[in-house]
Write a protein that holds these residues in place. Structure first.
Motif, mmCIF file in Angstrom:
data_model
loop_
_atom_site.group_PDB
_atom_site.id
_atom_site.type_symbol
_atom_site.label_atom_id
_atom_site.label_comp_id
_atom_site.label_asym_id
_atom_site.label_seq_id
_atom_site.Cartn_x
_atom_site.Cartn_y
_atom_site.Cartn_z
ATOM 1 N N UNK A 209 0.832 -1.206 0.000
ATOM 2 C CA UNK A 209 0.000 0.000 0.000
ATOM 3 C C UNK A 209 0.867 1.256 0.000
ATOM 4 N N UNK A 210 1.930 1.261 0.799
ATOM 5 C CA UNK A 210 2.855 2.405 0.822
ATOM 6 C C UNK A 210 3.512 2.583 -0.538
ATOM 7 N N UNK A 211 3.935 1.474 -1.133
ATOM 8 C CA UNK A 211 4.588 1.531 -2.442
ATOM 9 C C UNK A 211 3.655 2.144 -3.473
ATOM 10 N N UNK A 212 2.409 1.709 -3.488
ATOM 11 C CA UNK A 212 1.429 2.212 -4.460
ATOM 12 C C UNK A 212 1.256 3.724 -4.303
ATOM 13 N N UNK A 213 1.127 4.183 -3.082
ATOM 14 C CA UNK A 213 0.958 5.621 -2.838
ATOM 15 C C UNK A 213 2.192 6.393 -3.296
ATOM 16 N N UNK A 214 3.363 5.910 -2.925
ATOM 17 C CA UNK A 214 4.596 6.607 -3.300
ATOM 18 C C UNK A 214 4.820 6.595 -4.805
ATOM 19 N N UNK A 215 4.463 5.503 -5.475
ATOM 20 C CA UNK A 215 4.580 5.467 -6.939
ATOM 21 C C UNK A 215 3.639 6.498 -7.568
ATOM 22 N N UNK A 216 2.437 6.625 -7.019
ATOM 23 C CA UNK A 216 1.490 7.614 -7.538
ATOM 24 C C UNK A 216 2.021 9.038 -7.366
ATOM 25 N N UNK A 217 2.836 9.237 -6.334
ATOM 26 C CA UNK A 217 3.437 10.548 -6.095
ATOM 27 C C UNK A 217 4.679 10.774 -6.958
ATOM 28 N N UNK A 218 5.066 9.758 -7.719
ATOM 29 C CA UNK A 218 6.170 9.915 -8.660
ATOM 30 C C UNK A 218 7.534 9.481 -8.155
ATOM 31 N N UNK A 219 7.581 8.782 -7.035
ATOM 32 C CA UNK A 219 8.867 8.347 -6.511
ATOM 33 C C UNK A 219 9.377 7.143 -7.285
ATOM 34 N N UNK A 220 10.702 7.072 -7.412
ATOM 35 C CA UNK A 220 11.321 5.946 -8.108
ATOM 36 C C UNK A 220 11.356 4.727 -7.198
ATOM 37 N N UNK A 221 11.600 3.592 -7.795
ATOM 38 C CA UNK A 221 11.712 2.354 -7.029
ATOM 39 C C UNK A 221 12.874 2.474 -6.038
ATOM 40 N N UNK A 222 13.976 3.056 -6.467
ATOM 41 C CA UNK A 222 15.143 3.216 -5.586
ATOM 42 C C UNK A 222 14.810 4.099 -4.389
ATOM 43 N N UNK A 223 14.084 5.180 -4.621
ATOM 44 C CA UNK A 223 13.687 6.060 -3.518
ATOM 45 C C UNK A 223 12.758 5.344 -2.543
ATOM 46 N N UNK A 224 11.839 4.580 -3.078
ATOM 47 C CA UNK A 224 10.909 3.836 -2.231
ATOM 48 C C UNK A 224 11.662 2.787 -1.419
ATOM 49 N N UNK A 225 12.607 2.122 -2.052
ATOM 50 C CA UNK A 225 13.397 1.118 -1.345
ATOM 51 C C UNK A 225 14.159 1.753 -0.186
ATOM 52 N N UNK A 226 14.765 2.918 -0.427
ATOM 53 C CA UNK A 226 15.477 3.626 0.644
ATOM 54 C C UNK A 226 14.541 3.957 1.799
ATOM 55 N N UNK A 227 13.334 4.385 1.472
ATOM 56 C CA UNK A 227 12.354 4.709 2.510
ATOM 57 C C UNK A 227 11.940 3.458 3.288
ATOM 58 N N UNK A 228 11.603 2.396 2.575
ATOM 59 C CA UNK A 228 11.133 1.176 3.239
ATOM 60 C C UNK A 228 12.220 0.534 4.102
ATOM 61 N N UNK A 229 13.465 0.720 3.721
ATOM 62 C CA UNK A 229 14.582 0.162 4.494
ATOM 63 C C UNK A 229 15.068 1.125 5.574
ATOM 64 N N UNK A 230 14.322 2.200 5.796
ATOM 65 C CA UNK A 230 14.636 3.197 6.831
ATOM 66 C C UNK A 230 15.959 3.923 6.599
ATOM 67 N N UNK A 231 16.373 4.043 5.325
ATOM 68 C CA UNK A 231 17.580 4.801 5.016
ATOM 69 C C UNK A 231 17.277 6.292 4.861
#
Length: 90
Positions: A47-69
């Motif tokens: 669900x977080x990924x879907x929202x962030x993708x809709x906001x235009x974030x890249x997969x790499x940016x989302x991965x950094x967020x999900x991994x608490x980087x």
């Protein structure tokens, strides 16, 4: 939860869910017959990924967020600056 149940619950395609797994954004468990078993934690992450993708974030940016980087606030501020630059270019 099976991939079919995830598809139905979230309205996503099987290919999209598998892409998120391939990119290591989620890591569902495998049961004895090697079927993917999605946990509630996986569903929340998707669900977080879907929202962030809709906001235009890249997969790499989302991965950094999900991994608490990278904290969400920092990610959003960077996105706002990027959007401001694009607006200025227009």
């Amino acid at each position: 939860m099976t991939i079919k149940e995830v598809e139905e619950q979230l309205g996503l395609s099987r290919a999209t869910i598998r892409f998120y797994e391939k990119e290591k954004l989620i890591t569902p468990k495998r049961n004895g017959n090697t079927y993917r078993e999605y946990s509630e934690e996986d569903i929340v992450a998707i669900k977080k990924i879907v929202i962030l993708r809709k906001l235009g974030f890249s997969v790499a940016e989302i991965k950094d967020f999900l991994e608490d980087h990278v904290p969400l606030q920092e990610l959003l501020e960077k996105n706002i600056l990027d959007l401001q630059e694009k607006i200025n270019e227009l």
